[in-house]
Design a protein around this motif. Structure first.
Motif, mmCIF file in Angstrom:
data_model
loop_
_atom_site.group_PDB
_atom_site.id
_atom_site.type_symbol
_atom_site.label_atom_id
_atom_site.label_comp_id
_atom_site.label_asym_id
_atom_site.label_seq_id
_atom_site.Cartn_x
_atom_site.Cartn_y
_atom_site.Cartn_z
ATOM 1 N N GLY A 40 69.569 71.299 38.249
ATOM 2 C CA GLY A 40 70.309 72.524 37.524
ATOM 3 C C GLY A 40 68.528 73.561 37.624
ATOM 4 N N MET A 41 68.630 75.052 38.145
ATOM 5 C CA MET A 41 67.771 75.672 38.771
ATOM 6 C C MET A 41 68.367 77.133 38.049
ATOM 7 N N ALA A 42 66.806 78.303 37.751
ATOM 8 C CA ALA A 42 67.457 79.398 37.437
ATOM 9 C C ALA A 42 66.853 80.421 38.455
ATOM 10 N N VAL A 43 66.829 81.545 37.743
ATOM 11 C CA VAL A 43 65.751 82.533 38.696
ATOM 12 C C VAL A 43 66.285 83.896 37.659
ATOM 13 N N HIS A 44 64.152 84.612 36.891
ATOM 14 C CA HIS A 44 64.215 85.636 36.544
ATOM 15 C C HIS A 44 65.412 86.842 37.399
ATOM 16 N N ASP A 45 66.220 87.233 36.313
ATOM 17 C CA ASP A 45 66.965 88.270 36.766
ATOM 18 C C ASP A 45 66.480 90.029 37.593
ATOM 19 N N ALA A 46 64.691 90.153 36.894
ATOM 20 C CA ALA A 46 64.428 90.347 37.742
ATOM 21 C C ALA A 46 63.550 90.363 39.052
ATOM 22 N N TYR A 47 63.916 89.155 40.105
ATOM 23 C CA TYR A 47 63.555 88.471 40.979
ATOM 24 C C TYR A 47 64.763 88.234 41.840
ATOM 25 N N ALA A 48 65.906 88.411 41.090
ATOM 26 C CA ALA A 48 67.299 87.637 41.824
ATOM 27 C C ALA A 48 67.077 87.978 43.967
ATOM 28 N N GLY A 49 67.601 87.512 44.196
ATOM 29 C CA GLY A 49 67.376 87.848 45.573
ATOM 30 C C GLY A 49 66.270 88.609 46.447
ATOM 31 N N ARG A 50 64.894 87.551 45.562
ATOM 32 C CA ARG A 50 63.737 87.794 46.397
ATOM 33 C C ARG A 50 63.227 86.306 47.293
#
Length: 164
Positions: A84-94
């Motif tokens: 499972g994984m997650a990325v901080h909203d402010a860094y999505a798409g980077r």
């Protein structure tokens, strides 16, 4: 992958950044986590993980902005890993998700000798599904009313990658 993203093992001192990351609206929306989880609770969960769990973080400028946990199953399914994984909203798409996926696939193939890596993802999380497909994951089936999210039941898609 962007050169400004470092992927490394998760450390206990990462708990505060991970709590912040997993409390972001979009990040929590894409996972089975619940919002408003404290740093102390994250520390406890991190300390209680079973043997065979591999944890990566994506770091930009010293801040943990992504996390991926991969668990090797046991006994007759010892050839299988889940993650499972997650990325901080402010860094999505980077490129954080791509960097984490690359590390996880390399770990699964080159170090853990996993034949199969499987996951579940919400059927409406098209961005994540596209990422997983770029790494060779294939759709296997839909789990209807899989979990409760934001006031409604949602379906999940099962996906797996078989090592070539």
């Amino acid at each position: 992958m962007s050169r400004d993203i470092q992927v490394r093992a998760r450390e206990p001192e990462d708990a505060a950044d991970i709590a912040e990351l997993l409390n972001q609206p979009q990040a929590v929306w894409g996972t089975l986590q619940t919002p408003f989880t404290s740093v102390d609770e994250r520390r406890k969960r991190m300390a209680a993980l079973p043997a065979g769990h591999t944890n990566f973080v994506g770091v930009i400028e010293g801040k943990v902005v992504g996390t991926l946990g991969m668990n090797r199953l046991e006994a007759r399914r010892a050839h299988v890993g889940t993650f499972g994984m997650a990325v901080h909203d402010a860094y999505a798409g980077r490129g954080v998700g791509t960097a984490l996926m690359s590390a996880a696939v390399q770990q699964a193939d080159k170090w853990l000798n996993l034949k199969r890596v499987e996951l579940t993802v919400w059927t409406d999380n098209l961005r994540a599904i596209a990422l997983y497909e770029r790494f060779g994951f294939e759709r296997e089936g839909v789990l209807r009313n899989y979990a409760w999210r934001d006031g409604a039941y949602v379906d999940a898609l099962t996906m797996a990658r078989l090592r070539p």
